[in-house]
Design a protein around this motif. Structure first.
Motif, PDB file in Angstrom:
ATOM      1  N   VAL A 196       1.149  10.248   9.287  1.00 37.94           N
ATOM      2  CA  VAL A 196       0.097   9.675   8.458  1.00 37.94           C
ATOM      3  C   VAL A 196      -0.409   8.327   8.965  1.00 37.94           C
ATOM      4  O   VAL A 196      -1.409   7.823   8.472  1.00 37.94           O
ATOM      5  CB  VAL A 196       0.540   9.559   6.984  1.00 37.94           C
ATOM      6  N   GLY A 197       0.268   7.734   9.952  1.00 39.53           N
ATOM      7  CA  GLY A 197      -0.194   6.455  10.465  1.00 39.53           C
ATOM      8  C   GLY A 197       0.841   5.774  11.328  1.00 39.53           C
ATOM      9  O   GLY A 197       1.791   6.400  11.812  1.00 39.53           O
ATOM     10  N   ILE A 198       0.641   4.468  11.500  1.00 39.09           N
ATOM     11  CA  ILE A 198       1.548   3.649  12.301  1.00 39.09           C
ATOM     12  C   ILE A 198       1.707   2.289  11.630  1.00 39.09           C
ATOM     13  O   ILE A 198       0.746   1.756  11.054  1.00 39.09           O
ATOM     14  CB  ILE A 198       1.020   3.502  13.746  1.00 39.09           C
ATOM     15  N   VAL A 199       2.913   1.756  11.649  1.00 33.47           N
ATOM     16  CA  VAL A 199       3.173   0.437  11.064  1.00 33.47           C
ATOM     17  C   VAL A 199       2.526  -0.621  11.965  1.00 33.47           C
ATOM     18  O   VAL A 199       2.795  -0.678  13.155  1.00 33.47           O
ATOM     19  CB  VAL A 199       4.691   0.160  10.940  1.00 33.47           C
ATOM     20  N   VAL A 234      -3.517  15.089   2.072  1.00 29.51           N
ATOM     21  CA  VAL A 234      -2.334  14.257   2.312  1.00 29.51           C
ATOM     22  C   VAL A 234      -2.580  12.850   1.783  1.00 29.51           C
ATOM     23  O   VAL A 234      -1.705  12.251   1.157  1.00 29.51           O
ATOM     24  CB  VAL A 234      -1.959  14.244   3.812  1.00 29.51           C
ATOM     25  N   ALA A 235      -3.773  12.310   2.009  1.00 32.75           N
ATOM     26  CA  ALA A 235      -4.094  10.964   1.518  1.00 32.75           C
ATOM     27  C   ALA A 235      -3.960  10.904  -0.001  1.00 32.75           C
ATOM     28  O   ALA A 235      -3.401   9.952  -0.546  1.00 32.75           O
ATOM     29  CB  ALA A 235      -5.501  10.571   1.944  1.00 32.75           C
ATOM     30  N   ALA A 236      -4.453  11.930  -0.682  1.00 28.79           N
ATOM     31  CA  ALA A 236      -4.353  11.961  -2.147  1.00 28.79           C
ATOM     32  C   ALA A 236      -2.898  12.055  -2.591  1.00 28.79           C
ATOM     33  O   ALA A 236      -2.488  11.403  -3.554  1.00 28.79           O
ATOM     34  CB  ALA A 236      -5.161  13.127  -2.701  1.00 28.79           C
ATOM     35  N   GLY A 249      -1.340   8.791  -2.485  1.00 27.98           N
ATOM     36  CA  GLY A 249      -1.978   7.766  -3.296  1.00 27.98           C
ATOM     37  C   GLY A 249      -2.828   6.823  -2.473  1.00 27.98           C
ATOM     38  O   GLY A 249      -3.136   5.713  -2.903  1.00 27.98           O
ATOM     39  N   TRP A 250      -3.232   7.251  -1.289  1.00 34.85           N
ATOM     40  CA  TRP A 250      -4.043   6.432  -0.392  1.00 34.85           C
ATOM     41  C   TRP A 250      -5.515   6.739  -0.640  1.00 34.85           C
ATOM     42  O   TRP A 250      -6.225   7.245   0.224  1.00 34.85           O
ATOM     43  CB  TRP A 250      -3.670   6.683   1.060  1.00 34.85           C
ATOM     44  N   SER A 251      -6.014   6.413  -1.823  1.00 38.14           N
ATOM     45  CA  SER A 251      -7.388   6.745  -2.203  1.00 38.14           C
ATOM     46  C   SER A 251      -8.411   6.062  -1.302  1.00 38.14           C
ATOM     47  O   SER A 251      -9.516   6.563  -1.139  1.00 38.14           O
ATOM     48  CB  SER A 251      -7.631   6.369  -3.661  1.00 38.14           C
ATOM     49  N   PHE A 252      -8.069   4.941  -0.695  1.00 36.99           N
ATOM     50  CA  PHE A 252      -8.989   4.252   0.206  1.00 36.99           C
ATOM     51  C   PHE A 252      -9.410   5.170   1.361  1.00 36.99           C
ATOM     52  O   PHE A 252     -10.510   5.071   1.868  1.00 36.99           O
ATOM     53  CB  PHE A 252      -8.355   2.974   0.769  1.00 36.99           C
TER      54      PHE A 252
END
Length: 86
Positions: free
Chosen positions: A24-27, A47-49, A52-55
């Motif tokens: 889902v990303g990288i720190v 996956v974003a939903a 909780g990554w609504s942005f």
């Protein structure tokens, strides 16, 4: 979750996965209790939903601060985050 896994600046650059194994990303930044994740541009709306990554649903590609309580585990090669209810 009983306790928050330890995370520090040495974890910057690690990939971030959800509990289903989807990257889902990288720190990008760790400072005290603040952890910022740069979302993977291929991250789906579903996956974003779930996270909780609504942005992400608005098309933002900015780094996103995540709650330490959403971190399920900190491993040698990855960080695993749970859903928005974690």
């Amino acid at each position: 979750m009983d306790s928050i896994p330890p995370i520090d600046t040495e974890d910057e650059g690690k990939p971030v996965y959800d509990t289903d194994g989807t990257r889902v990303g990288i720190v990008t930044h760790v400072a005290g209790t603040e952890v910022a994740v740069d979302p993977d541009p291929r991250l789906t709306d579903t996956v974003a939903a779930k996270l909780g990554w609504s942005f992400m649903l608005d098309g933002s590609d900015d780094s996103y601060p995540i709650s330490l309580t959403s971190i399920e585990s900190v491993e040698d090669d990855r960080i695993v985050v749970g859903g928005k209810g974690s």
